[in-house]
Scaffold this motif. Structure first.
Motif, PDB file in Angstrom:
ATOM      1  N   HIS A 133       4.374 -33.275 -51.483  1.00 29.83           N
ATOM      2  CA  HIS A 133       3.569 -33.081 -52.678  1.00 29.83           C
ATOM      3  C   HIS A 133       3.021 -31.475 -52.450  1.00 29.83           C
ATOM      4  O   HIS A 133       3.272 -31.037 -53.770  1.00 29.83           O
ATOM      5  N   SER A 160       6.551 -33.378 -56.909  1.00 31.47           N
ATOM      6  CA  SER A 160       5.113 -33.155 -56.452  1.00 31.47           C
ATOM      7  C   SER A 160       4.210 -34.051 -57.155  1.00 31.47           C
ATOM      8  O   SER A 160       3.405 -34.701 -56.387  1.00 31.47           O
ATOM      9  N   PHE A 184       4.901 -37.716 -55.511  1.00 31.87           N
ATOM     10  CA  PHE A 184       4.431 -37.879 -54.372  1.00 31.87           C
ATOM     11  C   PHE A 184       2.517 -37.855 -54.326  1.00 31.87           C
ATOM     12  O   PHE A 184       1.952 -38.257 -53.350  1.00 31.87           O
ATOM     13  N   ALA A 185       2.391 -37.106 -55.262  1.00 31.84           N
ATOM     14  CA  ALA A 185       0.614 -36.687 -55.354  1.00 31.84           C
ATOM     15  C   ALA A 185       0.077 -38.339 -55.692  1.00 31.84           C
ATOM     16  O   ALA A 185      -0.947 -38.799 -55.284  1.00 31.84           O
TER      17      ALA A 185
END
Length: 215
Positions: A54, A95, A98-99
């Motif tokens: 992330h 990203s 994953f965040a």
């Protein structure tokens, strides 16, 4: 326009500084396989793949996005703009995913942070995907509008840190201590909502202010 550029530069600098702090704080433990006694850092040390995919991909996106939004760069280097855009959209989407995962599974700020990660992380990913779909269909204006919305949310990570700093200052001023420079779980989650809501609103304000997208 200059004020916007300066503000974006400051926020990007904040993101880079805190990313560097995370690396310096976490990676000695990650590489050595040891535990940290820092309550805030534990989730990064114990979940490095999710956390740093992330962070790393997000930093790549945030550094490249301002260049992509520059009309001068697009005009002079259109082929590079297109190729770099594909890379940055991929980095941004990954990203963002994953965040959301990290925020839902390991929220230091409790339910407030988890909800903010889900809502704003999803919005960020959706904006990027809609931007990509728009440019594939040749709708340049819509593409740029969605890209601006995505970047407004992404760069809001820097503003989260500003709110966290304000909450830390408030705790110190009221005699609450710093607790390893943490604002408190509720304050941390609240910082997400204040910052990201502000950035979504600012993004929409900018689009209304520059409907021809020349700004």
């Amino acid at each position: 326009m200059r004020a916007v550029a300066v503000g974006v530069g400051v926020l990007l600098a904040i993101v880079l500084v805190f990313a560097a702090i995370r690396v310096v704080t976490d990676w000695p433990h990650i590489l050595a396989g040891t535990q940290t006694d820092n309550d805030f850092a534990v989730r990064y040390v114990e979940n490095p793949w999710t956390a740093y995919l992330h962070i790393g991909l997000g930093v790549v996106y945030l550094l490249g996005a301002p260049l992509q939004l520059s009309r001068r760069f697009r005009t002079r280097h259109y082929t590079l703009h297109r190729r770099l855009g594909r890379v940055l959209v991929a980095c941004g989407v990954a990203s963002g995913v994953f965040a959301v995962v990290f925020g839902l599974l390991h929220p230091w700020g409790g339910g407030l942070e988890a909800a903010a990660a889900l809502i704003f992380g999803t919005w960020f990913v959706v904006c990027l995907l809609l931007a990509f779909r728009a440019i594939r269909a040749g709708r340049v204006a819509q593409h740029r509008r969605w890209m601006i919305r995505a970047f407004a949310v992404g760069v809001g990570i820097g503003t989260i840190r500003i709110w966290v700093g304000l909450f830390i200052g408030l705790r110190v001023a009221t005699g609450g201590g710093t607790d390893d420079m943490a604002p408190g779980h509720t304050g941390f989650g609240l910082a997400f909502w204040l910052a990201l809501t502000m950035h979504v609103a600012l993004g929409e304000w900018w689009l209304r202010r520059t409907p021809d997208l020349e700004g």
